[in-house]
Scaffold this motif. Structure first.
Motif, PDB file in Angstrom:
ATOM      1  N   ALA A  27      -4.358  -3.743 -31.923  1.00 53.24           N
ATOM      2  CA  ALA A  27      -3.673  -4.964 -31.473  1.00 53.24           C
ATOM      3  C   ALA A  27      -3.924  -5.216 -29.994  1.00 53.24           C
ATOM      4  O   ALA A  27      -4.190  -6.351 -29.578  1.00 53.24           O
ATOM      5  CB  ALA A  27      -2.179  -4.849 -31.752  1.00 53.24           C
ATOM      6  N   ARG A  28      -3.873  -4.176 -29.188  1.00 48.54           N
ATOM      7  CA  ARG A  28      -4.084  -4.352 -27.748  1.00 48.54           C
ATOM      8  C   ARG A  28      -5.501  -4.832 -27.447  1.00 48.54           C
ATOM      9  O   ARG A  28      -5.696  -5.738 -26.627  1.00 48.54           O
ATOM     10  CB  ARG A  28      -3.803  -3.035 -27.015  1.00 48.54           C
ATOM     11  N   ARG A  29      -6.488  -4.248 -28.122  1.00 44.13           N
ATOM     12  CA  ARG A  29      -7.858  -4.687 -27.886  1.00 44.13           C
ATOM     13  C   ARG A  29      -8.070  -6.135 -28.329  1.00 44.13           C
ATOM     14  O   ARG A  29      -8.769  -6.909 -27.653  1.00 44.13           O
ATOM     15  CB  ARG A  29      -8.840  -3.767 -28.618  1.00 44.13           C
ATOM     16  N   LEU A  30      -7.504  -6.514 -29.460  1.00 41.24           N
ATOM     17  CA  LEU A  30      -7.619  -7.907 -29.907  1.00 41.24           C
ATOM     18  C   LEU A  30      -7.019  -8.856 -28.884  1.00 41.24           C
ATOM     19  O   LEU A  30      -7.607  -9.896 -28.559  1.00 41.24           O
ATOM     20  CB  LEU A  30      -6.941  -8.083 -31.261  1.00 41.24           C
ATOM     21  N   LEU A  31      -5.861  -8.508 -28.370  1.00 34.92           N
ATOM     22  CA  LEU A  31      -5.212  -9.350 -27.366  1.00 34.92           C
ATOM     23  C   LEU A  31      -6.065  -9.456 -26.107  1.00 34.92           C
ATOM     24  O   LEU A  31      -6.137 -10.519 -25.478  1.00 34.92           O
ATOM     25  CB  LEU A  31      -3.829  -8.794 -27.033  1.00 34.92           C
ATOM     26  N   GLU A  32      -6.739  -8.382 -25.750  1.00 35.39           N
ATOM     27  CA  GLU A  32      -7.596  -8.394 -24.558  1.00 35.39           C
ATOM     28  C   GLU A  32      -8.809  -9.295 -24.740  1.00 35.39           C
ATOM     29  O   GLU A  32      -9.393  -9.758 -23.754  1.00 35.39           O
ATOM     30  CB  GLU A  32      -8.021  -6.965 -24.208  1.00 35.39           C
ATOM     31  N   THR A 191      -9.478  12.439 -38.200  1.00 38.89           N
ATOM     32  CA  THR A 191      -8.667  13.093 -37.164  1.00 38.89           C
ATOM     33  C   THR A 191      -8.715  12.331 -35.835  1.00 38.89           C
ATOM     34  O   THR A 191      -9.340  12.780 -34.867  1.00 38.89           O
ATOM     35  CB  THR A 191      -9.086  14.563 -36.954  1.00 38.89           C
ATOM     36  N   VAL A 192      -8.048  11.204 -35.812  1.00 38.53           N
ATOM     37  CA  VAL A 192      -8.042  10.338 -34.627  1.00 38.53           C
ATOM     38  C   VAL A 192      -7.065  10.899 -33.596  1.00 38.53           C
ATOM     39  O   VAL A 192      -5.951  11.317 -33.930  1.00 38.53           O
ATOM     40  CB  VAL A 192      -7.654   8.901 -35.020  1.00 38.53           C
ATOM     41  N   THR A 229     -11.952  12.403 -33.530  1.00 34.26           N
ATOM     42  CA  THR A 229     -12.509  11.089 -33.214  1.00 34.26           C
ATOM     43  C   THR A 229     -11.601  10.364 -32.232  1.00 34.26           C
ATOM     44  O   THR A 229     -10.420  10.142 -32.511  1.00 34.26           O
ATOM     45  CB  THR A 229     -12.663  10.256 -34.500  1.00 34.26           C
ATOM     46  N   TYR A 230     -12.166  10.006 -31.090  1.00 34.21           N
ATOM     47  CA  TYR A 230     -11.366   9.415 -30.012  1.00 34.21           C
ATOM     48  C   TYR A 230     -10.964   7.986 -30.345  1.00 34.21           C
ATOM     49  O   TYR A 230     -11.749   7.221 -30.903  1.00 34.21           O
ATOM     50  CB  TYR A 230     -12.153   9.467 -28.703  1.00 34.21           C
ATOM     51  N   THR A 235     -11.255   2.075 -32.354  1.00 35.42           N
ATOM     52  CA  THR A 235     -10.933   0.673 -32.100  1.00 35.42           C
ATOM     53  C   THR A 235     -12.192  -0.174 -31.987  1.00 35.42           C
ATOM     54  O   THR A 235     -12.254  -1.295 -32.514  1.00 35.42           O
ATOM     55  CB  THR A 235     -10.098   0.552 -30.806  1.00 35.42           C
ATOM     56  N   GLU A 236     -13.202   0.353 -31.325  1.00 30.05           N
ATOM     57  CA  GLU A 236     -14.466  -0.377 -31.203  1.00 30.05           C
ATOM     58  C   GLU A 236     -15.076  -0.636 -32.574  1.00 30.05           C
ATOM     59  O   GLU A 236     -15.559  -1.743 -32.861  1.00 30.05           O
ATOM     60  CB  GLU A 236     -15.442   0.403 -30.331  1.00 30.05           C
ATOM     61  N   ALA A 237     -15.049   0.373 -33.426  1.00 24.92           N
ATOM     62  CA  ALA A 237     -15.602   0.200 -34.774  1.00 24.92           C
ATOM     63  C   ALA A 237     -14.847  -0.881 -35.539  1.00 24.92           C
ATOM     64  O   ALA A 237     -15.448  -1.730 -36.211  1.00 24.92           O
ATOM     65  CB  ALA A 237     -15.550   1.525 -35.526  1.00 24.92           C
TER      66      ALA A 237
END
Length: 361
Positions: A27-32, A191-192, A229-230, A235-237
């Motif tokens: 959600a944060r990345r979409l908002l950005e 394993t995020v 997995t970071y 989020t990028e994927a």
């Protein structure tokens, strides 16, 4: 290319589980990117609700975000949300998480992961959604010991109820893709971890224990490996996939069926770092980031666990020209910094964690 908001995009992306770890970051990345987001969550107490409220506070400080508290198991309320919002894109991250918790609280998984997911599918169907991305899990590989795990592998032998519900989600999604032409994309997360992560996860619990002088539990005497997995890579994927609705595979062969694709608009992807790390090596990395040694309490294997996970991400790379790549030592350093600077100072200053103290891998 990752998702970018267009001038014509006025319909918000619906993100379920927006107060959860992965849903918050998406959600944060979409908002950005300038994309409006409607986030929903039931703010349950599986782990400390203060952390969930702190994530929401970050999102609510950004333009374009709206939040609605909602339990997806509530059929009428979920149907009303979809009928009112009519989202084109849905990112479904809400779920009852945790392998070990499913051993003692199985009905929570049926309510959230099965009934809740069915209500989301129905909402997408009736509002004409253009793409549903949903969280699956590496746990679906279960008893499969052939490494690395490939999306075309058989996943018919889950080892926990949690894993079984995630496998069921994939089957349910395919049915809706087949019957109603709903494009669905399942994401098998490995394993995020990272800042704002779940307190029941191993890296969080190890960090908390080491910095407060408590012993850590090391299951299977440390003979375990995980594909850590970071969160930024995850989020990028997701942002790259959101504008790539699943499409039918014209080469799909019913006599030799590929489980990850279909003649329906259906896709499955692994989201993993493709570099498994031994549990003892991970503890070394956490110790280095914390600047202290851990007291290690060696224990036998826990029911529902698997010894190793390892993602083959060839399908993801082919689809969006991206694969997770953050080294675990770098990711752990970033997590420990967040834990020290934000979690301990702002969210839980008295270090009163709630939830299962057994580390989830």
């Amino acid at each position: 290319m990752p998702h970018k908001a267009s001038d014509s995009q006025t319909t918000p992306v619906l993100v379920t589980g927006a107060a959860g770890f992965i849903g918050f970051h998406i959600a944060r990345r979409l908002l950005e990117t300038g994309t409006p987001v409607v986030g929903i969550d039931n703010i349950n107490s599986y782990y400390d609700p203060r952390l969930k409220q702190a994530r929401l506070a970050v999102l609510e400080g950004k333009e374009g975000f709206r939040f609605q508290k909602l339990d997806l198991a509530d059929r009428d309320a979920t149907a009303e949300l979809f009928a009112t919002l009519r989202p084109r894109q849905v990112v479904h991250m809400a779920a009852q998480a945790g392998v070990r918790y499913s051993l003692s609280n199985p009905h929570a998984y049926a309510d959230s992961n099965l009934l809740g997911f069915l209500n989301v599918l129905e909402g997408c169907r009736h509002c004409g959604a253009e793409h549903l991305l949903y969280a699956s899990s590496s746990s679906v590989y279960g008893a499969n010991a052939a490494l690395p795990f490939r999306v075309g592998d058989n996943v018919d032998h889950p080892l926990s109820l949690y894993a079984a519900t995630k496998k069921a989600n994939e089957l349910m999604a395919h049915t809706y893709s087949h019957l109603y032409g709903l494009p669905t994309t399942g994401l098998r997360f490995f394993t995020v971890y990272g800042p704002w992560g779940r307190p029941d996860m191993a890296i969080f619990l190890f960090t908390d224990a080491i910095l407060h002088g408590r012993p850590i539990d090391v299951f299977n005497n440390g003979a375990m490996r995980r594909d850590f997995t970071y969160i930024d890579d995850v989020t990028e994927a997701v942002l790259r996939l959101i504008d790539k609705p699943a499409a039918p595979n014209p080469a799909w062969n019913a006599e030799a069926p590929d489980p990850a694709t279909s003649l329906a608009p259906y896709r499955i992807y692994n989201i993993g770092n493709s570099e498994p790390v031994g549990l003892l090596d991970l503890i070394d990395v956490v110790e280095a980031a914390c600047g202290r040694k851990a007291v290690r309490n060696f224990l036998p294997m826990q029911a529902g666990d698997v010894k190793a996970t390892y993602a083959d991400v060839a399908a993801l790379k082919q689809a969006v020209d991206f694969a997770p790549r953050t080294p675990v030592d770098e990711g752990v350093r970033r997590f420990v910094t967040w834990y020290s600077d934000i979690y301990l100072r702002q969210i839980a200053p008295n270090n009163e964690m709630c939830g299962d103290s057994s580390p989830a891998l």
